[in-house]
Design a protein around this motif. Structure first.
Motif, PDB file in Angstrom:
ATOM      1  N   ASP A   1      30.234  -4.857  19.845  1.00 15.59           N
ATOM      2  CA  ASP A   1      30.248  -3.686  18.969  1.00 15.59           C
ATOM      3  C   ASP A   1      30.480  -4.124  17.542  1.00 15.59           C
ATOM      4  OD1 ASP A   1      31.832  -1.392  21.267  1.00 15.59           O
ATOM      5  OD2 ASP A   1      29.778  -2.053  21.043  1.00 15.59           O
ATOM      6  N   ASP A   2      31.394  -5.067  17.402  1.00 15.28           N
ATOM      7  CA  ASP A   2      31.674  -5.584  16.079  1.00 15.28           C
ATOM      8  C   ASP A   2      30.446  -6.256  15.488  1.00 15.28           C
ATOM      9  OD1 ASP A   2      35.069  -6.545  16.883  1.00 15.28           O
ATOM     10  OD2 ASP A   2      34.201  -4.653  16.260  1.00 15.28           O
ATOM     11  N   THR A   3      29.713  -6.941  16.364  1.00 17.60           N
ATOM     12  CA  THR A   3      28.505  -7.615  15.914  1.00 17.60           C
ATOM     13  C   THR A   3      27.536  -6.630  15.303  1.00 17.60           C
ATOM     14  OG1 THR A   3      28.710  -9.207  17.681  1.00 17.60           O
ATOM     15  CG2 THR A   3      26.538  -8.991  16.673  1.00 17.60           C
ATOM     16  N   SER A   4      27.282  -5.564  16.047  1.00 19.39           N
ATOM     17  CA  SER A   4      26.299  -4.617  15.557  1.00 19.39           C
ATOM     18  C   SER A   4      26.796  -3.912  14.322  1.00 19.39           C
ATOM     19  CB  SER A   4      25.956  -3.609  16.654  1.00 19.39           C
ATOM     20  OG  SER A   4      27.124  -2.992  17.120  1.00 19.39           O
TER      21      SER A   4
ATOM     22  N   VAL B   1      21.339 -16.449   7.005  1.00 14.74           N
ATOM     23  CA  VAL B   1      21.987 -15.275   7.575  1.00 14.74           C
ATOM     24  C   VAL B   1      20.891 -14.258   7.844  1.00 14.74           C
ATOM     25  CG1 VAL B   1      23.662 -13.450   7.214  1.00 14.74           C
ATOM     26  CG2 VAL B   1      24.036 -15.715   6.240  1.00 14.74           C
ATOM     27  N   ALA B   2      20.849 -13.735   9.038  1.00 20.48           N
ATOM     28  CA  ALA B   2      19.787 -12.801   9.394  1.00 20.48           C
ATOM     29  C   ALA B   2      20.327 -11.389   9.423  1.00 20.48           C
ATOM     30  CB  ALA B   2      19.227 -13.159  10.753  1.00 20.48           C
ATOM     31  N   PHE B   3      19.499 -10.466   9.098  1.00 21.05           N
ATOM     32  CA  PHE B   3      19.900  -9.066   9.067  1.00 21.05           C
ATOM     33  C   PHE B   3      18.927  -8.244   9.876  1.00 21.05           C
ATOM     34  CE2 PHE B   3      21.391 -11.039   5.249  1.00 21.05           C
ATOM     35  CZ  PHE B   3      22.693 -10.634   5.188  1.00 21.05           C
ATOM     36  N   MET B   4      19.426  -7.409  10.720  1.00 23.17           N
ATOM     37  CA  MET B   4      18.591  -6.501  11.491  1.00 23.17           C
ATOM     38  C   MET B   4      18.719  -5.126  10.847  1.00 23.17           C
ATOM     39  SD  MET B   4      17.759  -8.693  13.567  1.00 23.17           S
ATOM     40  CE  MET B   4      18.476 -10.313  13.525  1.00 23.17           C
ATOM     41  N   ASP B   5      17.620  -4.607  10.357  1.00 20.34           N
ATOM     42  CA  ASP B   5      17.698  -3.342   9.640  1.00 20.34           C
ATOM     43  C   ASP B   5      17.465  -2.176  10.568  1.00 20.34           C
ATOM     44  OD1 ASP B   5      16.364  -2.104   6.542  1.00 20.34           O
ATOM     45  OD2 ASP B   5      17.724  -1.244   7.971  1.00 20.34           O
ATOM     46  N   ASP B   6      18.519  -1.530  10.968  1.00 20.96           N
ATOM     47  CA  ASP B   6      18.423  -0.319  11.761  1.00 20.96           C
ATOM     48  C   ASP B   6      18.883   0.876  10.937  1.00 20.96           C
ATOM     49  OD1 ASP B   6      19.280  -1.636  14.975  1.00 20.96           O
ATOM     50  OD2 ASP B   6      17.353  -1.125  14.123  1.00 20.96           O
ATOM     51  N   SER B   7      19.004   0.710   9.659  1.00 16.24           N
ATOM     52  CA  SER B   7      19.651   1.739   8.855  1.00 16.24           C
ATOM     53  C   SER B   7      18.894   3.063   8.897  1.00 16.24           C
ATOM     54  CB  SER B   7      19.793   1.270   7.413  1.00 16.24           C
ATOM     55  OG  SER B   7      18.542   0.873   6.918  1.00 16.24           O
TER      56      SER B   7
ATOM     57  N   PRO C   1      17.591 -20.686  15.971  1.00 18.37           N
ATOM     58  CA  PRO C   1      17.929 -19.362  15.447  1.00 18.37           C
ATOM     59  C   PRO C   1      18.695 -19.460  14.135  1.00 18.37           C
ATOM     60  CG  PRO C   1      18.568 -19.563  17.725  1.00 18.37           C
ATOM     61  CD  PRO C   1      18.200 -20.922  17.251  1.00 18.37           C
ATOM     62  N   ARG C   2      18.567 -18.434  13.358  1.00 18.77           N
ATOM     63  CA  ARG C   2      19.343 -18.370  12.126  1.00 18.77           C
ATOM     64  C   ARG C   2      20.760 -17.953  12.444  1.00 18.77           C
ATOM     65  NH1 ARG C   2      14.548 -15.243   8.913  1.00 18.77           N
ATOM     66  NH2 ARG C   2      13.103 -16.976   8.961  1.00 18.77           N
ATOM     67  N   LEU C   3      21.631 -18.289  11.531  1.00 18.52           N
ATOM     68  CA  LEU C   3      23.043 -17.999  11.742  1.00 18.52           C
ATOM     69  C   LEU C   3      23.322 -16.511  11.513  1.00 18.52           C
ATOM     70  CD1 LEU C   3      25.565 -19.816  12.303  1.00 18.52           C
ATOM     71  CD2 LEU C   3      26.009 -19.668   9.869  1.00 18.52           C
ATOM     72  N   LEU C   4      23.896 -15.853  12.507  1.00 16.35           N
ATOM     73  CA  LEU C   4      24.279 -14.458  12.347  1.00 16.35           C
ATOM     74  C   LEU C   4      25.692 -14.377  11.790  1.00 16.35           C
ATOM     75  CD1 LEU C   4      22.941 -12.857  15.630  1.00 16.35           C
ATOM     76  CD2 LEU C   4      21.834 -13.016  13.415  1.00 16.35           C
ATOM     77  N   GLU C   5      25.981 -13.289  11.151  1.00 19.25           N
ATOM     78  CA  GLU C   5      27.297 -13.111  10.515  1.00 19.25           C
ATOM     79  C   GLU C   5      28.341 -12.702  11.543  1.00 19.25           C
ATOM     80  OE1 GLU C   5      28.645 -13.690   7.756  1.00 19.25           O
ATOM     81  OE2 GLU C   5      27.171 -13.742   6.157  1.00 19.25           O
ATOM     82  N   ILE C   6      28.512 -13.509  12.554  1.00 20.19           N
ATOM     83  CA  ILE C   6      29.512 -13.188  13.577  1.00 20.19           C
ATOM     84  C   ILE C   6      30.268 -14.451  13.965  1.00 20.19           C
ATOM     85  CG2 ILE C   6      28.352 -11.170  14.543  1.00 20.19           C
ATOM     86  CD1 ILE C   6      27.126 -12.969  16.657  1.00 20.19           C
TER      87      ILE C   6
END
Ligand code: FES
Length: 230
Positions: free
Chosen positions: A17-20, A51-57, A90-95
């Motif tokens: 949850d924190d990840t998302s 750093v990768a970003f998933m845009d679900d905004s 994979p790219r590094l995620l901010e987690i």
């Protein structure tokens, strides 16, 4: 085969949850438009590290919090699969890398994971449920055999940290040892439902189910004749 993020698993885990939340927060603040974006390397570690970003905004504004998390988990899962198809790192995620020691169940590890099989095959994931009862037919993944095996462990641990905890994202490599533990290199915060936690830079995680120092290996696999291919 690695277990990638499944929607239901994802919803069950605080850490995911924190990840998302992290992914969506960053996107909504900084990158409001495209479906998938990358950013320049955020540190000096390596040119291949991003750093990768998933845009679900866009969808996030229309959906309930539960639906929102679900959508993001699917995006992360899809992203890892695509990276794997391309045989790329994979790219590094901010987690941060975290491992939840479930009561009488698997070790739920989330983060920027590189998994090396016993045969030396490298794969990537941001979530794996690591069997720790020794009975899974899909090792190192959990396949719920701990239920039939009546694996008993509260999740309590005795070890203490050997390094400071950090929320900074980092890579971690998990290596499966033949007939032995899964060793790791890289910062990993282990925690349980009792509020215990410890952070280590390296260690050996028991997967035979017999260690007296769970979730860490104490060498019992040798005495009990544990076979990782059974
Ligand atoms: S793998 Fe269980 S004690 Fe080593």
């Amino acid at each position: 085969m690695l277990q990638y993020i499944q929607e239901t698993d994802f919803l069950e885990q605080k850490s995911m949850d924190d990840t998302s939340k992290t992914a969506v927060k960053v996107v909504s603040e900084d990158l409001p438009e495209s479906p998938l974006r990358s950013k320049i390397p955020h540190d000096s570690e390596a040119s291949s590290t991003f750093v990768a970003f998933m845009d679900d905004s866009a969808r996030a504004s229309e959906t309930s919090p539960a639906e929102h998390v679900s959508t993001t988990s699917k995006a992360l899962d899809r992203w890892f699969r695509e990276r794997q198809k391309q045989n790329a790192q994979p790219r590094l995620l901010e987690i941060p890398n975290e491992a939840l020691i479930t009561g009488a169940g698997p070790l739920r590890i989330t983060g920027n994971l590189t998994l090396v099989s016993e045969e030396g095959k490298v794969s990537y994931a941001n979530h794996i449920d690591l069997c720790r009862c020794g009975k899974s037919k899909d090792k190192p993944n959990c396949d719920s055999q701990h239920l039939d095996a009546e694996f008993l462990h509260s999740g309590r641990m005795q070890e203490i940290s050997d390094t400071a905890a950090s929320d900074r994202p980092a890579k971690i490599t998990l290596s499966c040892n033949k007939d032995g533990p899964v060793t790791f290199r890289g910062r990993l915060r282990l925690h349980n439902s009792m509020g215990q936690q410890c952070t280590k830079m390296r260690g050996a995680l028991c997967r035979c189910g017999q260690s007296a120092n769970k979730p860490f290996c104490d060498g019992s696999h040798d005495k009990t004749g544990f076979r990782s291919k059974r």
